[in-house]
Design a protein around this motif. Sequence first.
Motif, PDB file in Angstrom:
ATOM      1  N   UNK A  66       0.914  -1.200  -0.043  1.00 51.71           N
ATOM      2  CA  UNK A  66       0.053  -0.072   0.119  1.00 51.71           C
ATOM      3  C   UNK A  66       0.777   1.376  -0.186  1.00 51.71           C
ATOM      4  N   UNK A  67       1.843   1.131   0.850  1.00 55.87           N
ATOM      5  CA  UNK A  67       2.808   2.591   0.812  1.00 55.87           C
ATOM      6  C   UNK A  67       3.833   2.537  -0.347  1.00 55.87           C
ATOM      7  N   UNK A  68       4.207   1.637  -0.881  1.00 55.18           N
ATOM      8  CA  UNK A  68       5.091   1.594  -2.314  1.00 55.18           C
ATOM      9  C   UNK A  68       3.893   2.359  -3.374  1.00 55.18           C
ATOM     10  N   UNK A  69       2.726   1.632  -3.520  1.00 53.99           N
ATOM     11  CA  UNK A  69       1.702   2.127  -4.598  1.00 53.99           C
ATOM     12  C   UNK A  69       1.348   3.620  -4.346  1.00 53.99           C
ATOM     13  N   UNK A  70       1.020   3.884  -2.960  1.00 56.40           N
ATOM     14  CA  UNK A  70       0.846   5.447  -2.796  1.00 56.40           C
ATOM     15  C   UNK A  70       1.971   6.143  -3.124  1.00 56.40           C
ATOM     16  N   UNK A  71       3.362   5.855  -2.989  1.00 52.80           N
ATOM     17  CA  UNK A  71       4.440   6.773  -3.527  1.00 52.80           C
ATOM     18  C   UNK A  71       4.439   6.874  -4.784  1.00 52.80           C
ATOM     19  N   UNK A  72       4.267   5.671  -5.542  1.00 50.83           N
ATOM     20  CA  UNK A  72       4.399   5.623  -7.012  1.00 50.83           C
ATOM     21  C   UNK A  72       3.456   6.532  -7.589  1.00 50.83           C
ATOM     22  N   UNK A  73       2.113   6.599  -7.061  1.00 44.03           N
ATOM     23  CA  UNK A  73       0.967   7.476  -7.425  1.00 44.03           C
ATOM     24  C   UNK A  73       1.321   8.758  -7.243  1.00 44.03           C
ATOM     25  N   UNK A  74       2.177   9.250  -6.215  1.00 41.76           N
ATOM     26  CA  UNK A  74       2.305  10.635  -5.887  1.00 41.76           C
ATOM     27  C   UNK A  74       3.438  11.076  -6.878  1.00 41.76           C
ATOM     28  N   UNK A  75       4.389  10.087  -7.186  1.00 44.66           N
ATOM     29  CA  UNK A  75       5.585  10.743  -7.853  1.00 44.66           C
ATOM     30  C   UNK A  75       5.306  11.033  -9.491  1.00 44.66           C
ATOM     31  N   UNK A  76       4.074   9.854  -9.801  1.00 43.08           N
ATOM     32  CA  UNK A  76       3.975   9.736 -11.176  1.00 43.08           C
ATOM     33  C   UNK A  76       2.452   9.393 -11.647  1.00 43.08           C
ATOM     34  N   UNK A  77       1.579  10.436 -11.205  1.00 45.21           N
ATOM     35  CA  UNK A  77      -0.092  10.166 -11.430  1.00 45.21           C
ATOM     36  C   UNK A  77      -0.093   9.429 -12.810  1.00 45.21           C
ATOM     37  N   UNK A  78      -1.011   8.566 -12.737  1.00 41.94           N
ATOM     38  CA  UNK A  78      -1.465   7.752 -14.039  1.00 41.94           C
ATOM     39  C   UNK A  78      -3.105   7.966 -14.288  1.00 41.94           C
ATOM     40  N   UNK A  79      -3.567   8.017 -15.369  1.00 36.89           N
ATOM     41  CA  UNK A  79      -5.203   8.354 -15.657  1.00 36.89           C
ATOM     42  C   UNK A  79      -5.900   7.244 -15.180  1.00 36.89           C
ATOM     43  N   UNK A  80      -5.147   5.800 -15.081  1.00 37.93           N
ATOM     44  CA  UNK A  80      -5.974   4.557 -15.090  1.00 37.93           C
ATOM     45  C   UNK A  80      -4.967   3.468 -14.222  1.00 37.93           C
ATOM     46  N   UNK A  81      -5.693   2.650 -13.867  1.00 37.36           N
ATOM     47  CA  UNK A  81      -4.958   1.441 -13.321  1.00 37.36           C
ATOM     48  C   UNK A  81      -3.924   0.830 -14.359  1.00 37.36           C
ATOM     49  N   UNK A  82      -4.306   0.610 -15.460  1.00 37.70           N
ATOM     50  CA  UNK A  82      -3.541  -0.036 -16.573  1.00 37.70           C
ATOM     51  C   UNK A  82      -2.321   0.871 -16.933  1.00 37.70           C
ATOM     52  N   UNK A  83      -2.534   2.214 -16.987  1.00 34.77           N
ATOM     53  CA  UNK A  83      -1.497   3.222 -17.224  1.00 34.77           C
ATOM     54  C   UNK A  83      -0.590   3.031 -15.978  1.00 34.77           C
ATOM     55  N   UNK A  84      -1.104   3.220 -14.870  1.00 35.46           N
ATOM     56  CA  UNK A  84      -0.196   2.993 -13.824  1.00 35.46           C
ATOM     57  C   UNK A  84       0.849   1.752 -13.672  1.00 35.46           C
TER      58      UNK A  84
END
Length: 135
Positions: A66-84
């Motif tokens: 959960x913490x890794x996903x949160x950090x990655x989302x904050x560093x490089x927002x993606x428009x969708x789960x697949x793009x993430x």
Amino acid sequence: YASSERPLAVGAMGTSHRAHLRLAYESLRHSDATTALPHIDRALRELATAHGHPEKAHLTLTALWLLVVQERMARAPAPSFEAFLDANPDLLDARALPRRYYHEATLADPLARRIFVLPDRMAAPVAGVPAPRAP
């Protein structure tokens, strides 16, 4: 989104690692990790129990992902789960990332399943993620 008013439909998402990543991603679109963690942990424990494997619940791994996903989302927002996932393909390897932070024996310890245990290994740098700066 995980809350007491809107429970997670974890079972509908599936039990695969990819499904758990999606659960983290979708929860973190509406909340932060500290708010989402108790709800996700409870939902995953209930799911594991419903499938006859309560011993598979693992708070340390749940919190780490959960913490890794949160950090990655904050560093490089993606428009969708697949793009993430396209931007973070290393997250699809369920075993590699935790082993950068923890020794096998630590993850196998029942204590790490029950409570969050601090990492006991120094994580190697991740491509595209800047290393922490010294104070």
